[in-house]
Structures are given as C-alpha cells and as structure tokens.
Design an enzyme around this catalytic site. Structure first.
Site, PDB file in Angstrom:
ATOM      1  N   SER A   1       0.818  -1.211   0.000  1.00  0.00           N
ATOM      2  CA  SER A   1       0.000   0.000   0.000  1.00  0.00           C
ATOM      3  C   SER A   1       0.853   1.264   0.000  1.00  0.00           C
ATOM      4  CB  SER A   1      -0.891  -0.015   1.232  1.00  0.00           C
ATOM      5  OG  SER A   1      -1.589   1.208   1.320  1.00  0.00           O
TER       6      SER A   1
ATOM      7  N   CYS B   1       0.516   3.372  10.537  1.00  0.00           N
ATOM      8  CA  CYS B   1       1.279   4.402   9.827  1.00  0.00           C
ATOM      9  C   CYS B   1       2.027   5.272  10.825  1.00  0.00           C
ATOM     10  CB  CYS B   1       0.388   5.286   8.978  1.00  0.00           C
ATOM     11  SG  CYS B   1       1.352   6.546   8.119  1.00  0.00           S
TER      12      CYS B   1
ATOM     13  N   ILE C   1       5.463  -6.143   7.322  1.00  0.00           N
ATOM     14  CA  ILE C   1       5.438  -5.057   8.291  1.00  0.00           C
ATOM     15  C   ILE C   1       5.165  -3.712   7.604  1.00  0.00           C
ATOM     16  CG2 ILE C   1       7.050  -6.127   9.855  1.00  0.00           C
ATOM     17  CD1 ILE C   1       9.317  -4.442   8.678  1.00  0.00           C
TER      18      ILE C   1
ATOM     19  N   THR D   1       6.235   0.429   7.902  1.00  0.00           N
ATOM     20  CA  THR D   1       7.592   0.985   7.984  1.00  0.00           C
ATOM     21  C   THR D   1       8.045   1.166   9.436  1.00  0.00           C
ATOM     22  OG1 THR D   1       6.613   3.165   7.781  1.00  0.00           O
ATOM     23  CG2 THR D   1       7.457   2.175   5.771  1.00  0.00           C
TER      24      THR D   1
ATOM     25  N   GLY E   1      12.372  -0.563   2.309  1.00  0.00           N
ATOM     26  CA  GLY E   1      13.409  -0.965   1.358  1.00  0.00           C
ATOM     27  C   GLY E   1      14.275  -2.092   1.900  1.00  0.00           C
TER      28      GLY E   1
ATOM     29  N   GLY F   1       6.942  -3.215  -2.364  1.00  0.00           N
ATOM     30  CA  GLY F   1       6.758  -1.785  -2.109  1.00  0.00           C
ATOM     31  C   GLY F   1       7.819  -0.928  -2.760  1.00  0.00           C
TER      32      GLY F   1
HETATM   33  C1  LIG Z   1       6.030   6.104  -0.078  1.00  0.00           C
HETATM   34  C2  LIG Z   1       5.346   5.085   0.798  1.00  0.00           C
HETATM   35  C3  LIG Z   1       3.991   5.244   1.122  1.00  0.00           C
HETATM   36  C4  LIG Z   1       3.337   4.322   1.939  1.00  0.00           C
HETATM   37  N1  LIG Z   1       1.998   4.483   2.200  1.00  0.00           N
HETATM   38  C5  LIG Z   1       1.326   3.523   2.901  1.00  0.00           C
HETATM   39  C6  LIG Z   1      -0.102   3.587   3.082  1.00  0.00           C
HETATM   40  O1  LIG Z   1      -0.789   4.496   2.576  1.00  0.00           O
HETATM   41  N2  LIG Z   1      -0.702   2.618   3.831  1.00  0.00           N
HETATM   42  C7  LIG Z   1       0.016   1.582   4.371  1.00  0.00           C
HETATM   43  O2  LIG Z   1      -0.578   0.726   5.030  1.00  0.00           O
HETATM   44  N3  LIG Z   1       1.351   1.482   4.196  1.00  0.00           N
HETATM   45  C8  LIG Z   1       2.022   2.414   3.470  1.00  0.00           C
HETATM   46  N4  LIG Z   1       3.387   2.279   3.262  1.00  0.00           N
HETATM   47  C9  LIG Z   1       4.100   1.111   3.807  1.00  0.00           C
HETATM   48  C10 LIG Z   1       4.248  -0.004   2.747  1.00  0.00           C
HETATM   49  O3  LIG Z   1       2.979  -0.493   2.344  1.00  0.00           O
HETATM   50  C11 LIG Z   1       5.083  -1.191   3.271  1.00  0.00           C
HETATM   51  O4  LIG Z   1       4.451  -1.703   4.419  1.00  0.00           O
HETATM   52  C12 LIG Z   1       6.503  -0.795   3.626  1.00  0.00           C
HETATM   53  O5  LIG Z   1       6.993   0.165   2.723  1.00  0.00           O
HETATM   54  C13 LIG Z   1       7.482  -1.965   3.666  1.00  0.00           C
HETATM   55  O6  LIG Z   1       7.644  -2.567   2.404  1.00  0.00           O
HETATM   56  P1  LIG Z   1       8.827  -2.215   1.355  1.00  0.00           P
HETATM   57  O7  LIG Z   1      10.100  -2.213   2.106  1.00  0.00           O
HETATM   58  O8  LIG Z   1       8.746  -3.270   0.283  1.00  0.00           O
HETATM   59  O9  LIG Z   1       8.495  -0.863   0.805  1.00  0.00           O
HETATM   60  C14 LIG Z   1       4.059   3.212   2.461  1.00  0.00           C
HETATM   61  C15 LIG Z   1       5.412   3.057   2.129  1.00  0.00           C
HETATM   62  C16 LIG Z   1       6.070   3.967   1.312  1.00  0.00           C
HETATM   63  C17 LIG Z   1       7.516   3.755   0.989  1.00  0.00           C
END
Ligand SMILES: Cc1cc2nc3c(=O)[nH]c(=O)nc-3n(C[C@H](O)[C@H](O)[C@H](O)COP(=O)(O)O)c2cc1C
Ligand SMILES: Cc1cc2nc3c(=O)[nH]c(=O)nc-3n(C[C@H](O)[C@H](O)[C@H](O)COP(=O)(O)OP(=O)(O)OC[C@H]3O[C@@H](n4cnc5c(N)ncnc54)[C@H](O)[C@@H]3O)c2cc1C
Ligand code: FES
Lengths: 255, 300
Positions: free
Chosen positions: B20, B128, B189, B191, B215, B263
């Site tokens: 998301s 969040c 998870i 962030t 990341g 993500g």
């Molecule tokens: C730019 C950005 C915006 C995000 N917005 C949301 C969001 O609106 N709702 C949510 O549940 N998680 C949000 N996340 C968290 C991601 O869905 C994900 O849980 C997190 O980035 C870990 O995965 P990744 O390392 O593959 O990015 C966001 C992450 C990023 C980087």
C-alpha cells in the site's frame, strides 16, 4: 503522451565543464525521439546502497543521433558516481518524465538560475520566437557561450564577477528587458521572485519546480507542491511535480 | 504447477501483491506492468474525507532504503469508489483496499462505505508512523488493536486484514490481539520509524522530522517478524518489507507468509512485481515444487 521507458543507455561523453559541473551525452534513441524541453529523466546509481533514481533535466536533445545531454552538478554520492562514467559505459535511466514546457509567446524571457540553467538550452533551441536569455550564477559561469547562438544573453553573478551584480531580476531590470512570456528554472527563492515579477508585469510565466522524488512517475506522492486548485489526482491542493509538472504556470502553484 | 494461494476463502492466482502507498491504485504502474498478472493490487490508504498529507520534503534516501513521511495524502473514499475501483476492475486481479482513519469512527465510516463496493478484501492500516492521531497509536496497543478489529469486523462484508506495526517490542502481542478481535489475515510489516539529519544545513531532512523506513534495509527485520507471527497465530500473513526480487519473496513465504507485497522496489524497478511472479515460477520449476502452498512456512 508516450510511456516513459526504463533502459540502459550508453554514455557517449562525460566532460567536466566547470567546478563540480559535468556535461554528459547518452545514447538512447527511443527516449531521444519523444523527449521535449523541460522534461527530465531518472538516473540510477549502480551502487545498490543508493536505491532511488536521481532526477536530472534534459539539457539538449539530438534526435538524429538518438542522444540526450544532461548537465549536472556534483551534489552528493550519486552525482559523484555519474561524474566518473566514461564513454561506452552504460547507465540505467528512465524517461522522458514530466510534462515539459509549452512553447508559446512572441517575445520570451528565458531565465535560468544555477543548476536550473541546463533545461533552458533545449528550450532556447526549440522556441522560435524572439528570445532574451537571462542566466544567474553564484560566481563561475557555464553553458553561457552555448546560449548565445539562440538569443541575446544577459548574465548576473552574486559576486559581480561577470554581468550584473545580483540576481536574475536585477539583470532584467538593469537591462530593461520586457517580454510577453517567461520561462524559468532555478532555486525556489528565485522562482518566487519571478512569480511576483510576472504578476506585477501582468505576464504569463512557466516555472519548472524541484522536489525530492522516489518513484518519478506519480505513484508515491513524495514530490508534491501546493496548488491553487484541487488536483485531479488526490482531490486536495497538491500537484505532483514529477507527473503534473515539473513545469507549472506561476498562478497554478504556491511557492 | 499451482501458484495460487487462498486467504480468508479468497483465491489469488499467485502470491504477489503491491504494498500500500507504493503503487497508487495501479494507474501509473499499469504503463509498465500488466496488472492482470498480479495476484492482487493493494491500493494506497483511503480515508473518509480527502487528506492533504504532510509538508515536503516527504522522502529521503538512506543506506539501502528510504524514509517517507507522505502522511497518507489521498482523495477520500468517495472519489476512490467512483474512479479507482472501476479502473482496477478492468483487470483480472483481486483488489485489496487499504483503509486509514484518525479515530475508530472514521475507520468504521470508510469500512462501511466500502462494504457495498466491489472490492475483495480490506487491509486496515493501524500502523502508519506518519500521522499523529490514529495510525500507529492504535497499532501499538494490543487492547486497541483488538477493539478496533472487533468494531470493523462487525461492519465489513469483506474479509479484514490488519496491518501491523513493527514499532513494538513484541509483534506477536498485537498479532494475537488482532486474531482475538476477529481479523481474517495480517499484513506485516509497515515501515519502521526513522530519522535523517542534513549535516550541511544542520536540520532534519524530512519536514515531518521522522519518517517510515522501508526498502532492502528492513528486510531481515521483516522476515524475522513474519516468522515470529506465523508461529504465534493461525491467521494467514501477507509479508512485506524490502522485497526486491523472487529470492526475497521466497524467504518471506518460507518464513510463513501466504502472500507477499512489493513496495519500495517498484520505485527502483517498475516491473519488479511481475518479475517476482516469474521468478517464483522459475524457482518452482527448478526445484520441482508442484504447489506453492508446500513452501509456505516450510522453514521451522
Ligand atoms: C512512499 C510510501 C507510502 C506508503 N503508504 C502507505 C499507506 O498508505 N498505507 C500503508 O498501510 N502502508 C504504506 N506504506 C508502507 C508499505 O505499504 C510497506 O508496508 C513498507 O513500505 C514496507 O515494504 P517495502 O520495504 O517493500 O516498501 C508506504 C510506504 C512507502 C515507501
Ligand atoms: C525535476 C528535477 C530536475 C533536476 N535537474 C537537474 C539537473 O539538470 N542538473 C542537476 O545537477 N541537478 C538536477 N536536479 C537535482 C538533482 O536531482 C540532485 O542534485 C541529485 O539527485 C543529487 O543526488 P546525489 O546522489 O548526488 O546527492 P545526495 O544528496 O547523496 O542524494 C540523496 C537523495 O536526495 C535526493 N536529492 C538530493 N538533492 C536533491 C535535489 N536538489 N532535488 C531533488 N532530489 C535531491 C537524491 O535524488 C537522492 O535520492 C533536478 C532535480 C529535479 C527534481
Ligand atoms: S516522485 Fe513519486 S509521485 Fe512524484
């Protein structure tokens, strides 16, 4: 608009043109064939610890050779990595991104400040109207000679070492320049000043903005700026610089 | 060869979805990725009214990762229903809608509005780190997690996935609380709260001061948490955090995730999602795995 591509481009040349400023030509025929002045590309680092692409404006387009020119300043580790590339090296890039300038007007003022100067070069080439080009530098100048082919060039330097001492607006006033349209790219305080000047003169201004980016294609909402009207994407007053911009009419955005 | 997985009675053609907030509602990435090739698209968080988000700078790069403090900018549930759901329905993929709110009432409102809509699952973002009210405040207290899950479960017609925060001492406590509240699945998870300081300006890099770290840098933490939770609750898990390729995805699956979400990797490689689908298939062929379900939680 055509889809931005992510591709490996070949570096044709990469030269230092001033202290910490480099000029790179890359060959990528498909990107070169659709690119417009004011658009940018995302450049990827080869070091995996630096994940996010670096947005760099297109400085010149050579459709015949299928090449794009980028002029960039070493600002940190990513641009430092780019500065070490040599002819025939490869670099992953995505683009062309963003909307680019709309070519219009009879008598134009092209204003570039610092590392906002490069994108004005292709614009100067493609604009067929009467052009006055104002370039603002801190001290050392670059690209100024190349602009002379396309119009009359006025320079301002903060230290007064060349042209008008002061900023681009000082150069405009000192030289009594007038226009029916402004195109500008540079640091936000400069753009703010230009926005005020354009409003005072009652003329249109197209401003190219900058913000930290992640996706570069409009999905992450990292790079927004405040907009006067509700944006079509998020229904709030935020426009995405990477997708809806980087070029906006001055009255569209708050700086 | 079977790559399909089932969560809360809903079948996904493969275990790959989007994280998301990193993929919008798929519109921008649909130029790069055939969305029909994905098991599901998980949308950006949607609230009851439009949210403008945080001031810029909202993103910053860190070693092998990034910080973001977008602040859940979104057009509100009405625009979302009118525009984004019909867009996604053109594709042969499941739709998971991420729901945000500042109060329990606001979460309930969004869930009620979406209940009658043509979407497959709801993912509740109670984690969040970038909004003051709601968000993480709910996600860190097991009692709150159980209560809000219970409230939303009463109102939702679709299965409910609770998205957990890694910013806790023991993630199995919130996972158990979500299970007790009636959740159908868990996502983890979100962030990790982080900070970056600009030493040249002697200031915070993000306008919000802190941001959420995502990341490759977070991947080992995420894999560990998926493993812990998979062994503490019965609910199916959607695993995410630093997944950039099929090998990363398989780690999460073997740790106990039934699905995985991509993500930050989308920003680096717009076709990461479909490449991961293909990479998982290639792995299954290579090791003659007949059914992906054999791999889920296979590392004990
Ligand atoms: C730019 C950005 C915006 C995000 N917005 C949301 C969001 O609106 N709702 C949510 O549940 N998680 C949000 N996340 C968290 C991601 O869905 C994900 O849980 C997190 O980035 C870990 O995965 P990744 O390392 O593959 O990015 C966001 C992450 C990023 C980087
Ligand atoms: C639309 C656009 C066009 C640009 N065009 C040019 C150009 O033609 N020439 C040029 O020299 N520079 C240009 N910039 C600025 C350029 O993107 C940054 O200087 C560069 O990304 C710095 O990277 P780094 O790794 O060297 O610095 P680092 O500080 O190590 O970068 C760390 C992170 O911060 C980001 N970042 C740092 N400074 C900026 C900045 N000023 N703007 C946006 N992101 C930043 C980087 O992209 C990276 O993700 C442009 C920026 C934008 C948004
Ligand atoms: S950088 Fe992602 S929306 Fe502009």
């Amino acid at each position: 608009m055509s889809v931005a591509l992510k591709k490996e481009a070949v570096v044709c040349e990469n030269l230092r043109i001033a202290t910490d400023i480099y000029s790179m030509w890359i060959k990528e025929p498909e990107m070169a064939s659709t690119a417009k002045p004011g658009q940018f590309i995302s450049m990827y680092c080869s070091d995996g610890s630096r994940l996010l692409p670096r947005p760099i404006s297109i400085c010149e387009i050579n459709k015949k050779q299928g090449a794009l020119r980028l002029v960039y300043r070493i600002a940190g580790k990513g641009t430092e990595e780019f500065s070490m590339l040599q002819a025939s090296d490869r670099i992953t890039v995505m683009g062309p991104l963003g909307n680019g300038f709309t070519l219009e007007g009879k008598k134009a003022l092209l204003i570039g400040g610092g590392i906002g100067i490069p994108p004005m070069l292709e614009l100067a080439k493609q604009l067929s109207c009467e052009k006055q080009i104002v370039l603002g530098y801190r001290d050392v100048t670059f690209l100024d000679k190349e602009f002379e082919t396309y119009g009359s060039v006025y320079i301002s330097t903060e230290d007064g070492s060349k042209g008008t001492k002061g900023n681009v607006l000082d150069a405009i006033r000192t030289n009594g320049l007038h226009a029916d349209i402004i195109y500008a790219c540079g640091p936000t305080p400069m753009l703010k000043g230009i926005k005020g000047y354009a409003a005072e003169q009652g003329i249109k201004a197209q401003l190219s903005l900058e913000e930290r980016m992640a996706c570069g294609i409009g999905a992450c909402l990292g790079c927004v700026c405040k907009s006067k009207e509700v944006d079509h994407h998020s229904n709030v007053n935020n426009k995405r610089i990477c997708k809806d911009g980087p070029v906006f009419y001055a009255e569209e955005v708050e700086l | 060869m079977n790559t399909s997985v089932t969560i809360a009675g809903i079948e996904f053609k493969n275990p790959v979805t989007t994280a998301s907030g990193t993929f919008g509602s798929g519109m921008e990435y649909s130029e790069y990725v055939d969305l029909s090739k994905l098991g599901a698209v998980t949308t950006k968080g949607v609230s009851s009214v439009p949210w403008p988000g945080n001031p810029t700078p909202r993103v910053a790069e860190t070693y092998g990762g990034m910080l973001n403090a977008i602040g859940l900018q979104n057009p509100g549930v009405d625009v979302f229903i009118k525009r984004d759901i019909p867009f996604l329905r053109k594709y042969d993929t499941k739709i998971i809608v991420n729901v945000v709110g500042k109060t329990t009432e606001e979460y309930c409102e969004v869930v009620e509005r979406l209940s009658d809509c043509d979407v497959d699952l709801l993912e509740i973002n109670i984690s969040c780190p970038n909004v003051k009210e709601g968000g993480i405040a709910f996600g860190q207290d097991p009692k709150c997690v159980e209560a809000i899950t219970h409230e939303l479960k009463k109102r939702a017609k679709q299965p409910i996935i609770m998205k957990l925060s890694p910013n806790v001492t023991d993630i199995t406590e919130t996972a158990k609380a979500a299970q007790a509240g009636g959740a159908d699945a868990l996502s983890l998870i979100n962030t990790l709260t982080g900070m970056k300081i600009d030493i040249h300006r002697r200031s915070f890099l993000l306008a919000n001061r802190t941001g959420g770290l995502s990341g490759p840098a977070v991947k080992p933490i995420a894999v560990r948490m998926v493993y812990q939770v998979a062994n503490a609750v019965k609910l199916p898990i959607i695993g995410m955090g630093g997944i950039a390729n099929a090998e990363d995805a398989l780690e999460f699956i073997m740790a106990g995730a039934s699905m995985i979400a991509v993500g930050t990797a989308n920003f680096v490689n717009p076709t990461a999602t479909t490449q991961i689908v293909e990479g998982i298939e290639a792995y299954m062929k290579k090791y003659q795995v007949e059914d992906i379900n054999e791999l889920i939680g296979c590392v004990k």
